[in-house]
Design a protein around this motif. Structure first.
Motif, short mmCIF file in Angstrom:
data_model
loop_
_atom_site.label_atom_id
_atom_site.label_comp_id
_atom_site.label_asym_id
_atom_site.label_seq_id
_atom_site.Cartn_x
_atom_site.Cartn_y
_atom_site.Cartn_z
N VAL A 270 60.02 49.56 3.37
CA VAL A 270 60.13 48.22 2.56
C VAL A 270 59.14 48.40 1.21
N SER A 271 59.51 47.46 0.40
CA SER A 271 59.01 47.40 -0.91
C SER A 271 57.29 46.50 -0.78
N LEU A 272 56.49 47.18 -1.28
CA LEU A 272 55.06 46.51 -0.94
C LEU A 272 54.40 46.22 -2.32
N ARG A 337 48.51 36.29 10.69
CA ARG A 337 48.28 34.95 10.32
C ARG A 337 47.96 34.90 8.85
N LEU A 338 46.78 35.74 8.67
CA LEU A 338 46.27 35.98 7.45
C LEU A 338 46.99 36.48 6.15
N LEU A 339 47.79 37.21 6.55
CA LEU A 339 48.71 37.88 5.75
C LEU A 339 50.04 36.95 5.27
N ARG A 340 50.12 36.12 6.19
CA ARG A 340 51.18 35.12 5.95
C ARG A 340 50.58 33.79 5.21
N ASP A 341 49.42 33.75 5.03
CA ASP A 341 48.72 32.74 4.21
C ASP A 341 49.67 32.55 2.70
N PRO A 342 49.72 31.25 2.32
CA PRO A 342 50.39 31.36 1.07
C PRO A 342 49.58 31.83 -0.16
N LEU A 343 48.30 31.97 0.03
CA LEU A 343 47.34 32.47 -1.07
C LEU A 343 47.67 34.00 -1.06
N HIS A 352 58.03 39.66 5.67
CA HIS A 352 58.73 40.64 6.38
C HIS A 352 58.18 42.19 6.33
N VAL A 353 56.96 41.92 5.54
CA VAL A 353 56.17 43.21 5.50
C VAL A 353 54.93 43.33 6.02
N VAL A 354 54.62 42.09 6.57
CA VAL A 354 53.35 41.92 7.26
C VAL A 354 52.85 42.88 8.22
N SER A 355 53.58 43.38 9.09
CA SER A 355 53.35 44.24 10.18
C SER A 355 53.38 45.76 9.51
N THR A 356 54.07 46.06 8.66
CA THR A 356 54.07 47.21 8.11
C THR A 356 52.61 47.42 7.33
N VAL A 357 52.13 46.54 6.65
CA VAL A 357 50.84 46.59 6.05
C VAL A 357 49.68 46.64 7.01
N MET A 358 49.97 45.95 8.09
CA MET A 358 49.01 46.25 9.34
C MET A 358 48.89 47.53 9.75
N ALA A 359 50.23 48.08 9.91
CA ALA A 359 50.18 49.60 10.51
C ALA A 359 49.71 50.29 9.61
N LEU A 360 49.94 50.26 8.10
CA LEU A 360 49.40 51.20 7.33
C LEU A 360 47.86 51.14 7.00
N THR A 404 64.25 44.96 9.81
CA THR A 404 65.52 44.69 10.28
C THR A 404 65.94 43.24 10.26
N HIS A 405 65.12 42.55 10.66
CA HIS A 405 65.40 41.00 10.71
C HIS A 405 65.76 40.25 9.26
N VAL A 406 65.05 40.92 8.28
CA VAL A 406 65.52 40.39 7.05
C VAL A 406 66.67 41.10 6.09
#
Length: 408
Positions: A270-272, A337-343, A352-360, A404-406
């Motif tokens: 994904v693009s990050l 939830r933190l990574l999905r915050d509007p800030l 759609h990249v939140v779990s990828t960032v957490m895994a990294l 995949t969902h996105v």
């Protein structure tokens, strides 16, 4: 002599080349120290479990050292700090604390720092719990107990790299513009007894500051991300992934290396957004008011990492305070939830990249712990095969589902 008393005598040899001896506060050793006109320090709570080292005959400096190094995040810690400060303020602490660290009368770290800063000073020393990157942090005080700054002295190869890295970071940060974040100024850098030494100013934290709220934390994190030009890249084409791959390769034949490498290559491409991260943003390195954050310990500053790493690091360290396994389980939700915050969206981070960032982040953290041999040096949280690798497996599945969902 246990490992901690050995560490204490080794540390004394670095700070006071004239020598340091551990012993009781009475008897022949004390009489010898008096004849040699050396200084006496008190390992607190004792020589078998030293957390701070305080001057035995300077009440102001010792009391200030206790309050400055106290974590104060629990009732038990606050009560202990209150009792110790009372004992030193009334002068009875040397009677209650049996162990002494006697140092010779020759030139020591106090003289070197006083010369470097061109002023008279006293010191109190924070030792901290056993871990690979443990190094003495010296609180520099006027004889009356007013704070001048903090000094760090390296004691081995790893801490030498970290002291050099923090020196470079503070020089870089002196030219940076952080709207709502204050960082310490570098006051001096050099060497002591063949070891890297840096001195930085003390930040104005105390009763008027506290741990950051969620909003204050994320505001700070997004500004740190912006220390580097934020760039969006596909993970497979990013310099960050190449560098992380190389770090894993340097782990050699360690059994954890293969699953970490496999996890990295299985993540969706994904693009990050990539920017800067502090690298160790925890409750021990940040204090906040409604308008500003005060952040120190910049020895892990990196200029190319996925946006959001600092938020995840802070949140994970908070979550595990009451236990590693239940804490990690909670973090898998709270970090998301933190990574999905509007800030965080202001840094370009999309849902759609939140779990990828957490895994990294977990792969990066595991690689750091293994490189530094944290588990071998007493860091229980660093036993990556116990909690980190299992958590990583679940995140890989979540990351694939989100991507995949996105895109599907």
């Amino acid at each position: 002599m246990n490992s901690e008393t050995t560490y204490l005598t080794d540390l004394a040899a670095v700070l006071w080349p004239c020598g340091g001896l551990l012993g009781p506060g009475d008897g022949a050793l004390r009489r010898t120290a008096r004849r040699n006109r050396g200084n006496q320090y008190l390992p607190v709570p004792n020589a078998h479990n030293p957390r701070v080292i305080l001057p035995a005959h300077n009440r102001s400096a010792a009391t200030r050292g206790i309050t400055s190094f106290a974590q104060g995040h629990s009732l038990r810690e606050r009560l202990r700090t209150l009792l110790l400060t009372g004992a030193f303020a009334t002068g009875i602490a040397p009677l209650l604390l049996r162990d002494r660290l006697y140092v010779g009368a020759g030139p020591g770290i106090e003289h070197a720092l006083a010369t470097a800063l061109d002023r008279e000073l006293s010191i109190a020393i924070h030792v901290g719990p056993p871990r690979a990157n443990r190094k003495p942090v010296l609180l520099l005080l006027t004889p009356g107990g007013r704070t001048i700054g903090y000094a760090k002295v390296a004691i081995n190869d790893l801490t030498s790299r970290l002291v050099h890295a923090e020196t470079r970071a503070l020089r870089h940060l002196a030219e940076a513009r952080l709207r709502d974040v204050t960082v310490p100024r570098l006051l001096y850098d050099g060497e002591w007894n063949g070891h890297p030494l840096l001195v930085q100013e003390a930040l104005p934290v105390g009763d008027q500051t506290d741990r950051p709220t969620r909003h204050q934390l994320l505001r700070c994190v997004t500004q740190i991300v912006g220390l580097a030009r934020v760039r969006e890249r596909r993970l497979s084409a990013s310099p960050y992934r190449r560098a992380l791959d190389e770090r894993i390769a340097k782990l050699g034949t360690r059994p954890e290396a293969a699953p970490l490498r496999a996890a990295l290559h299985r993540l969706p491409d994904v693009s990050l957004p990539f920017g800067a991260w502090h690298g160790d943003l925890t409750r021990w390195n940040i204090a906040s008011t409604a308008r500003r954050a005060f952040v120190w310990d910049w020895e892990r500053l990196a200029m190319d990492a996925p946006a959001g790493f600092d938020a995840l690091h802070y949140d994970l360290n908070e979550a595990v305070q009451a236990g590693v396994h239940p804490g990690v389980h909670r973090w898998l939700d709270s970090g998301s939830r933190l990574l999905r915050d509007p800030l965080m969206a202001e840094s370009g981070l999309r849902e759609h990249v939140v779990s990828t960032v957490m895994a990294l982040y977990l792969i990066d953290l595991a690689t750091r712990y293994l490189q530094d041999r944290q588990a071998e040096n007493g860091g229980g949280f660093a036993a990556v095969d116990d909690w980190l690798l299992p958590a990583l497996e679940g995140l890989q599945e979540r990351a694939a589902h989100e991507a995949t969902h996105v895109t599907g």
